[in-house]
Design an enzyme around this catalytic site. Sequence first.
Site, PDB file in Angstrom:
ATOM      1  N   THR A  11       8.120  -0.165   3.980  1.00 39.90           N
ATOM      2  CA  THR A  11       8.571   1.092   3.338  1.00 39.90           C
ATOM      3  C   THR A  11       7.404   1.887   2.752  1.00 39.90           C
ATOM      4  O   THR A  11       7.569   3.039   2.371  1.00 39.90           O
ATOM      5  CB  THR A  11       9.578   0.776   2.201  1.00 39.90           C
ATOM      6  OG1 THR A  11       8.934  -0.116   1.276  1.00 39.90           O
ATOM      7  CG2 THR A  11      10.835   0.132   2.750  1.00 39.90           C
ATOM      8  N   ARG A  39      14.499  -5.243  -3.011  1.00 39.36           N
ATOM      9  CA  ARG A  39      14.950  -3.879  -3.356  1.00 39.36           C
ATOM     10  C   ARG A  39      15.251  -3.062  -2.097  1.00 39.36           C
ATOM     11  O   ARG A  39      16.177  -2.264  -2.070  1.00 39.36           O
ATOM     12  CB  ARG A  39      13.860  -3.189  -4.195  1.00 39.36           C
ATOM     13  CG  ARG A  39      14.294  -1.902  -4.882  1.00 39.36           C
ATOM     14  CD  ARG A  39      13.188  -1.330  -5.787  1.00 39.36           C
ATOM     15  NE  ARG A  39      11.966  -1.016  -5.064  1.00 39.36           N
ATOM     16  CZ  ARG A  39      10.812  -1.699  -5.221  1.00 39.36           C
ATOM     17  NH1 ARG A  39      10.772  -2.721  -6.047  1.00 39.36           N
ATOM     18  NH2 ARG A  39       9.731  -1.377  -4.529  1.00 39.36           N
ATOM     19  N   SER A  40      14.442  -3.273  -1.056  1.00 41.72           N
ATOM     20  CA  SER A  40      14.619  -2.480   0.173  1.00 41.72           C
ATOM     21  C   SER A  40      15.431  -3.214   1.223  1.00 41.72           C
ATOM     22  O   SER A  40      15.810  -2.633   2.237  1.00 41.72           O
ATOM     23  CB  SER A  40      13.240  -2.141   0.761  1.00 41.72           C
ATOM     24  OG  SER A  40      12.449  -1.492  -0.201  1.00 41.72           O
ATOM     25  N   ARG A  99     -10.511 -10.302   1.999  1.00 43.76           N
ATOM     26  CA  ARG A  99     -11.612  -9.665   2.760  1.00 43.76           C
ATOM     27  C   ARG A  99     -12.935 -10.410   2.628  1.00 43.76           C
ATOM     28  O   ARG A  99     -13.698 -10.519   3.575  1.00 43.76           O
ATOM     29  CB  ARG A  99     -11.808  -8.226   2.290  1.00 43.76           C
ATOM     30  CG  ARG A  99     -10.726  -7.275   2.755  1.00 43.76           C
ATOM     31  CD  ARG A  99     -10.952  -5.873   2.267  1.00 43.76           C
ATOM     32  NE  ARG A  99      -9.830  -5.004   2.607  1.00 43.76           N
ATOM     33  CZ  ARG A  99      -9.475  -3.943   1.884  1.00 43.76           C
ATOM     34  NH1 ARG A  99     -10.178  -3.604   0.809  1.00 43.76           N
ATOM     35  NH2 ARG A  99      -8.436  -3.201   2.221  1.00 43.76           N
ATOM     36  N   CYS A 132     -10.371   1.327   3.505  1.00 42.49           N
ATOM     37  CA  CYS A 132     -10.378   2.553   4.314  1.00 42.49           C
ATOM     38  C   CYS A 132     -11.719   3.281   4.235  1.00 42.49           C
ATOM     39  O   CYS A 132     -12.273   3.711   5.256  1.00 42.49           O
ATOM     40  CB  CYS A 132      -9.263   3.485   3.865  1.00 42.49           C
ATOM     41  SG  CYS A 132      -9.146   3.655   2.084  1.00 42.49           S
ATOM     42  N   GLN A 159     -12.070  11.032  -1.793  1.00 44.16           N
ATOM     43  CA  GLN A 159     -10.953  10.258  -1.274  1.00 44.16           C
ATOM     44  C   GLN A 159      -9.595  10.882  -1.533  1.00 44.16           C
ATOM     45  O   GLN A 159      -9.307  11.370  -2.635  1.00 44.16           O
ATOM     46  CB  GLN A 159     -11.020   8.820  -1.809  1.00 44.16           C
ATOM     47  CG  GLN A 159     -12.312   8.158  -1.387  1.00 44.16           C
ATOM     48  CD  GLN A 159     -12.411   6.680  -1.682  1.00 44.16           C
ATOM     49  OE1 GLN A 159     -13.483   6.170  -1.989  1.00 44.16           O
ATOM     50  NE2 GLN A 159     -11.316   5.945  -1.574  1.00 44.16           N
ATOM     51  N   ARG A 238     -11.915  10.554  -6.350  1.00 50.53           N
ATOM     52  CA  ARG A 238     -10.593  10.935  -5.863  1.00 50.53           C
ATOM     53  C   ARG A 238     -10.488  12.460  -5.910  1.00 50.53           C
ATOM     54  O   ARG A 238     -10.759  13.081  -6.951  1.00 50.53           O
ATOM     55  CB  ARG A 238      -9.509  10.308  -6.748  1.00 50.53           C
ATOM     56  CG  ARG A 238      -8.097  10.563  -6.265  1.00 50.53           C
ATOM     57  CD  ARG A 238      -7.724   9.726  -5.090  1.00 50.53           C
ATOM     58  NE  ARG A 238      -7.610   8.298  -5.420  1.00 50.53           N
ATOM     59  CZ  ARG A 238      -7.512   7.334  -4.529  1.00 50.53           C
ATOM     60  NH1 ARG A 238      -7.585   7.616  -3.252  1.00 50.53           N
ATOM     61  NH2 ARG A 238      -7.371   6.077  -4.893  1.00 50.53           N
ATOM     62  N   HIS A 245      -9.945  10.979   4.042  1.00 50.65           N
ATOM     63  CA  HIS A 245     -11.142  10.850   3.205  1.00 50.65           C
ATOM     64  C   HIS A 245     -12.305  11.614   3.832  1.00 50.65           C
ATOM     65  O   HIS A 245     -12.388  11.722   5.064  1.00 50.65           O
ATOM     66  CB  HIS A 245     -11.565   9.384   3.109  1.00 50.65           C
ATOM     67  CG  HIS A 245     -10.688   8.506   2.293  1.00 50.65           C
ATOM     68  ND1 HIS A 245      -9.711   8.962   1.434  1.00 50.65           N
ATOM     69  CD2 HIS A 245     -10.644   7.145   2.217  1.00 50.65           C
ATOM     70  CE1 HIS A 245      -9.104   7.931   0.850  1.00 50.65           C
ATOM     71  NE2 HIS A 245      -9.642   6.812   1.306  1.00 50.65           N
TER      72      HIS A 245
END
Length: 337
Positions: A11, A39-40, A99, A132, A159, A238, A245
């Site tokens: 979602t 919830r979904s 990662r 990203c 970003q 940001r 980006h």
Amino acid sequence: DGPSLAIVGVTGAVGQEFLRVLKERDFPYSNLKLLASARSAGRTVEWDGGSYTIEELTEQSFGDVDIALFSAGGSISKKFAPIASDAGCTVVDNSSAFRMSEGVPLVIPEVNPDALKGVSAGKGGIVANPNCSTIIALMAVTPLHRLAGVKRMVVSTYQAASGAGQAAMDELELQTREALDGKPITQNIFPFQYAFNLFSHNSPMTGNGYNEEEMKMVKETHKIWGEPDIAITATCIRVPIMRAHAESINLEFERDVSEEEALEALSKAAGVSIINDRAANRFPTPLDASNQDDVYVGRVRRDISRPDSRGLDLFVCGDQIKKGAALNAVQIAELLL
Ligand code: 2RA
């Protein structure tokens, strides 16, 4: 027939992009399971001519799954990715949870596909999708690294809201309307106005004055290139842009490199498009990159602050949700087949 596939976090903005990319690339799954929180669960998703009911993510969700694409936050990945792997499901995780873990490949298919050696669908294992801003930078810089050996990289990022999720995109739109209408500004996501403003990336600050986003750029690049000694520094900001980006990058090389050689290498690089029209002053913009597979590179020029030909500046734009997350993860999954 193809692998059975699961999407964890369907979602969210990236989860929704997984569905679009899988369809665009005609990914050969034999079965698709959509997993999300209680919830979904129960909601239906109409997609690709079929109707899918979202199932609740549980420890038993992965016994019949060959590949699971995760994008539901680090805590969900930390808990369920090992469970999925132990059940023989191969996980491609978009979170930062694994990662930097030893033995977990951190992969950009155009950069280090060999890191996937020995990993295949349905055999378990966790593969990490890089951050990203790291993906977008390295899609442009790696061809140059291979050409002349990057010694130092300085990155300033601009970003998009999408990196902070759908709620941040929604709030940017709402605040922009409020600001234009002279109404009080709604502030639920960030502790300051976002519309017509910009600010230091909202990730937590670390002990050395860099935020986590900047340290991801440093550490992930070292791991992906397998070269921990390359000097890297980053400033992540940001900006009020929806989903792509932009990054300004300065590079110092081990060897001389010309603008022409750099452009030649970039023109041959998979997943890279060039917009570099000095006469028209036309270079990449986030709107050029939005909803596109490629990253867009321009402003390629010799760094005039150096006395030699071992410095270049460039400017890169890439879609944060697509190549920065969902497309890269699906491309990894394709290499597991
Ligand atoms: C950001 N890199 O843009 C993050 C998203 N995971 O905030």
